[in-house]
Write an enzyme that holds these catalytic residues in place. Structure first.
Site, mmCIF file in Angstrom:
data_model
loop_
_atom_site.group_PDB
_atom_site.id
_atom_site.type_symbol
_atom_site.label_atom_id
_atom_site.label_comp_id
_atom_site.label_asym_id
_atom_site.label_seq_id
_atom_site.Cartn_x
_atom_site.Cartn_y
_atom_site.Cartn_z
ATOM 1 C CE1 TYR A 130 -3.607 2.622 1.353
ATOM 2 C CE2 TYR A 130 -1.479 3.860 2.326
ATOM 3 C CZ TYR A 130 -3.076 3.863 1.609
ATOM 4 O OH TYR A 130 -3.971 4.646 1.733
ATOM 5 C CD GLU B 141 -6.288 4.555 -0.645
ATOM 6 O OE1 GLU B 141 -7.146 4.117 -1.743
ATOM 7 O OE2 GLU B 141 -6.051 4.540 0.411
#
Ligand code: ADP
Ligand code: MG
Length: 227
Positions: A118, A206
């Site tokens: 991530y 993101e």
């Protein structure tokens, strides 16, 4: 304002960030043409059909499906285009899908295992500074990671006067447990992602998951951006 995955990826690519390649389609026929084109340009013989809606959690809601043949691409695209997709992020009313992204399969087997991470860049409003937030727990809902295993989420603060420094990109790649070629690729990925975020004046970029492929490339499999 937020933009679709395919638009976010196209921005990333223009800044030299590695991405899972894809082509947008609005009909099942276009989806098959897109799959054929991707086979030519990337060599992929499996594809992922991905609903393009302004919400995440699409995988959980049935909006991301693997297709192992052109017939399956058509079948998946037929099912997903026009569907009302309900995900943990759309609310119970869901969102209608009008476009799919036909994407190359990037989880192909090879010399090394694949690994998901991530990575996001965002404005920390309390500090008034940009931070890079990252975790070894890619592909999962980051709120869930934050709740259950907060020690697996790292933050790197960026000094606005000098921007993201080389040593910071290396620290991130190191904390993600990478070495060798994958380490090098990750530092480049982080630097280019930050440049994209900074230049387009986003408030969030993101990437979940960032994938280390079996041949040690680092690429964005998903992209969410807010302005
Ligand atoms: P969302 O975050 O909206 O669910 P993603 O683009 O992150 O959408 O895709 C969801 C999941 O689907 C990813 O975490 C990834 O593990 C999986 N996925 C995406 N592409 C492939 C692929 N080519 N093969 C297998 N799984 C894939
Ligand atoms: Mg995702």
């Amino acid at each position: 304002m937020n933009i679709h995955e395919y638009q976010g990826k196209s921005i990333l690519k223009s800044f030299g960030v590695g991405i899972q390649e894809g082509i947008v389609a609005e009909t099942p026929e276009q989806a098959v043409d897109a799959a054929k084109e991707l086979n030519k340009t990337t060599g992929t013989s499996w594809w992922v059909v991905k609903a393009q809606i302004h919400a995440g959690g699409r995988g959980k809601g049935g909006g991301v499906k693997l297709a192992k043949s052109l017939d399956e691409v058509k079948e998946r695209a037929t099912a997903i285009i026009g569907m009302n997709l309900v995900t943990p992020q759309t609310g119970p009313e869901g969102k209608k899908v009008s476009k799919v992204l036909i994407a190359q399969d990037v989880y192909y087997p090879g010399a090394n295992p694949t690994k998901e991470f991530y990575v996001s860049v965002l404005l920390d409003r309390q500090k008034g500074r940009n931070i890079v937030m990252y975790s070894t727990e890619g592909g999962m809902d980051i709120e869930e990671v934050a709740a259950k295993t907060p020690h697996l989420i790292f933050k790197e603060e960026i000094d606005p006067k000098v921007g993201l420094q080389g040593f910071q990109a290396r620290k991130i790649a190191f904390n993600l447990g990478l070495s060798g070629e994958a380490f090098k690729q990750m530092t480049k990925f982080i630097a280019s992602l930050y440049k994209a975020y900074d230049t387009i004046d986003a408030s969030l970029f993101e990437i979940n998951p960032v994938l280390k492929t079996s041949d040690d490339k680092i690429i964005a499999v998903d992209a969410k951006s807010w302005f």
